[in-house]
Design an enzyme around this catalytic site. Sequence first.
Site, PDB file in Angstrom:
ATOM      1  N   SER A 530      66.591   1.613  12.368  1.00  0.00           N
ATOM      2  CA  SER A 530      67.606   1.889  11.353  1.00  0.00           C
ATOM      3  C   SER A 530      66.920   2.114  10.001  1.00  0.00           C
ATOM      4  CB  SER A 530      68.627   0.746  11.315  1.00  0.00           C
ATOM      5  OG  SER A 530      69.789   1.124  10.642  1.00  0.00           O
ATOM      6  N   ASP A 615      76.331   6.586  17.845  1.00  0.00           N
ATOM      7  CA  ASP A 615      76.009   5.744  16.695  1.00  0.00           C
ATOM      8  C   ASP A 615      76.799   6.214  15.470  1.00  0.00           C
ATOM      9  OD1 ASP A 615      74.850   4.209  14.700  1.00  0.00           O
ATOM     10  OD2 ASP A 615      72.802   4.544  15.390  1.00  0.00           O
ATOM     11  N   HIS A 650      74.682   2.236  17.840  1.00  0.00           N
ATOM     12  CA  HIS A 650      73.600   1.783  16.978  1.00  0.00           C
ATOM     13  C   HIS A 650      72.749   0.704  17.636  1.00  0.00           C
ATOM     14  CE1 HIS A 650      71.751   1.736  13.032  1.00  0.00           C
ATOM     15  NE2 HIS A 650      71.831   0.408  12.992  1.00  0.00           N
TER      16      HIS A 650
END
Length: 677
Positions: A530, A615, A650
Amino acid sequence: MPLTPPLARRQAGADPYAWLEQRDSAEVLEYLQAENAWLEQQLADQGELREQLFKEIRARIRETDLSLPSPWGPWLYYQRTTAGEEYPRHYRCPRPADGSLGIDPAGEELLLDPNVLAGDGYLDLGAFSISPDHSRLAYSLDSEGDEIYTLYVKELGSGAVTALPFADCDGSMTWANDSRTLFFGELDDTHRPHKLYRHRLGEADAELVFEEQDGRFFLNCHRSSSERQLILLLASKTTSEAWVLDAEQPQGEFRCLAPREEGHEYYPDHGQVDGQWGWLIRSNQVGINFALYQTDEATPTRSHWRERVAHRAELMLEGVTLNSGAITLELRDNGLPVIEVLPLGAAPYRVQLPDATYSLDVYDDLEFDSPVIRLRYEALNRPAQIRQLELASGAQTILKQTPVEGPFDADAYESRRVWASAADGTQVPISLVGRRDSFAQPAPLYLYGYGAYGESLDPWFSHARLSLLERGFLFAIAHVRGGGELGEAWYRAGKLEHKPNTFGDFIACAEKLIADGYTTPAQLAISGGSAGGLLIGAVLNQRPELFAAAIAEVPFVDILNTMQNPELPLTVTEYDEWGDPNEPEAYERIKAYAPYENVAAQAYPAILAVAGYNDSRVQYWEAAKWVAKLRASKTDDHLLLLKTELGAGHGGMSGRYQALKDAALEYAFLLKVLGLV
């Protein structure tokens, strides 16, 4: 099988791979599938190794296990995992009269079985909330990985389940004390929780209670520690505002404790303070490391706040836990978490712990009137423990330690704290672990980093990581600026105009580990996910020769284009972290380090990028565009792979065994590109 890697089409214009943002188009799906096929072809010779790694990791995990029961009212609540099943089942049984935590199989009730609900697909359990009278279960499910949830209520007496008829839910479900009124959040078009609704079971609709118009603020509702108040928290990256409502009067109106003021963050909780019902408020109104205030129940507004714990320049007050017997402070001291207990009517004390570097949290799952609390403690070489703390005396008892099946000796591994000097002289901590014999000579080393949002990467134990350590690897965490390990000032020194410090710190950590003989550039692998993927992408552009391999999980690498599109989920809320690229100065600053923009015609190490097609936080195309540009630009023949999980979000695939397979794939990739197989 493909003989050459996929080469994405370039289009005219400033962003040659913008076409990859056309979700669900045939061309995009064909490209992502081609990249997945290329990955499998390149790693085909490692099929046996991946299976071996998976079996190794799985063999260390106790597949059939029972969580530590949590007593609440007349019940013990707990989870049970079973070998071969992806998800734990949720149970309860009657609470023993003797105060023990013994499970009564005859009285056991199955509350929820996610294995049945998931089938062969993705599943994330959002809320799992028992009503105050213990008669109902409110839960929410995401079956796509896009973090949009469906809400359910189960009648525990009859087993009847009702799906609530509301769309675009954020997954939160908060009970009022009547056990019939639920509060839940709704997402806007940018995936931001912006509305709070009140729903009374049996009614067809829900009443809008609050709508947050400012796109920087997220909305969240939760119960206070006392369970007597509901707290509606509105928070951006820099500012917060809290509204409260008596949980016994759910049809009433929320009232504001302190109107929002830019830069003022405060977080209230309700309980008994010095024998009287009242409020405790953690606030940064006089200093960035927060102080603690208290006020009477009848006068919660800011003008009545009285200082309880003063601001301390050397200590960050990260959190407060309140129960009837003590106030527990979660502090950050020189990069380590510390817990300080203020027992009512007794002298304060610090919790004593055995290791030099560790992770420590209050495991807040006990009743407000409990004379004990639970702590979760772990270290790089020590599996997670649930410790019981006697609040009055400070005595600790280990209630449960996460088992490691098979041969395992924590003392066979050494944990160290090393400090690197950044370019400006700042000392950056590194947590390091390995087998004792692996420190004798330069070893393959896995360096992990994040450095954003003030999040702290405290050392954690990993069953999977043992497969690397047993093969001679060292594992290190770079606690770079932008994280919260050394307090609020550490975070602020790695955001907005100071963001380059994050990248410089990580490079300094790599150089320190090389200079001190822990590893060499030919043995050094780096990883982040991320916002940590942004870190990896930036340092690869700046110093690619330092590293032999890189893994980027759901990497935020197309930051400049994403931050210029306010229609995307979370963009506006990110301005406080990175800056608003609509402002020329911020635009140039972000452009200078954005990984996608700065891909160059140079040699890069081997790279594995992983994305989730569903995501909603970091769109799949960020990794796809980055890999496409790298493949067209780089001058080396090192392996470059993109894996897109077409059924995940995610957090990757949802089941526990799938997560182990993902770890096995990544470790096999590292062993291949580092020449260790």
